[in-house]
Scaffold this active site. Structure first.
Site, PDB file in Angstrom:
ATOM      1  CG  ASP A   8      41.245  36.987  44.630  1.00  0.00           C
ATOM      2  OD1 ASP A   8      42.262  37.678  44.861  1.00  0.00           O
ATOM      3  OD2 ASP A   8      41.005  36.102  44.592  1.00  0.00           O
ATOM      4  CG  ASP A  10      45.701  35.634  40.493  1.00  0.00           C
ATOM      5  OD1 ASP A  10      45.732  36.597  39.301  1.00  0.00           O
ATOM      6  OD2 ASP A  10      47.268  36.680  40.855  1.00  0.00           O
TER       7      ASP A  10
END
Length: 166
Positions: A8, A10
């Protein structure tokens, strides 16, 4: 077949910034660069999987996602590391930009981005990992048959090593 670590973006690779799209606002999470290099050095593709609803909401154009990704790879190259790909979902069902205001199969927790990456890079999902800071990241991993790792802070490299990626 290839193995991969899906990251992922952020809150996992970079510090959380609301709708991050500017290079000057990007700050690597502790150990993120080393974690990517660790993947590169240990036979894992390093691939970003990220929801980017800021596009659908009209906060920034899709081109900003790739501009930031290119900058990330330029910065990583200074450390002998690289990302092998990026898959992003620009959609959100309540977005303001009509083209992106849709229900899709790529927005996490749905596994569409993982399946696309699998096809593009010949990835064995059962031998792969997804690390992310949200429950939807782990749910996405499980939906695709990937081992999900919930990142809750700390040195990202040490987290990967705890999972004994080999």
């Amino acid at each position: 077949m290839n193995k991969a670590v899906f990251f992922d973006r952020d809150g996992t690779l970079n510090e959380e910034v609301h709708y991050l799209h500017k290079i000057e606002d990007f700050k690597w999470i502790e150990g993120a660069i080393d974690a990517i290099k660790y993947c590169n050095d240990n036979g894992y593709l390093a691939i970003v999987i990220t929801n980017q609803s800021g596009v659908a909401r009209g906060y920034y154009p899709e081109s900003e996602i790739m501009k930031l990704y290119d900058w990330m790879n330029t910065d990583l190259a200074k450390h002998g590391a690289h990302l092998d790909g990026i898959y992003y979902c620009p959609h959100h069902p309540t977005g303001k930009v009509k083209k992106y205001a849709i229900e899709c199969d790529c927005r996490k927790p749905k596994p569409g981005m993982l399946f696309k990456a699998q096809k593009d890079h010949n990835i064995d999902l059962k031998s792969s990992y997804l690390i992310g800071d949200g429950a939807r990241d782990v749910e996405c991993a499980e939906a695709a048959g990937v081992k999900g790792i919930r990142y809750t802070g700390g040195n990202l490299l040490e987290i990967l090593k705890e999972w004994r990626l080999r």
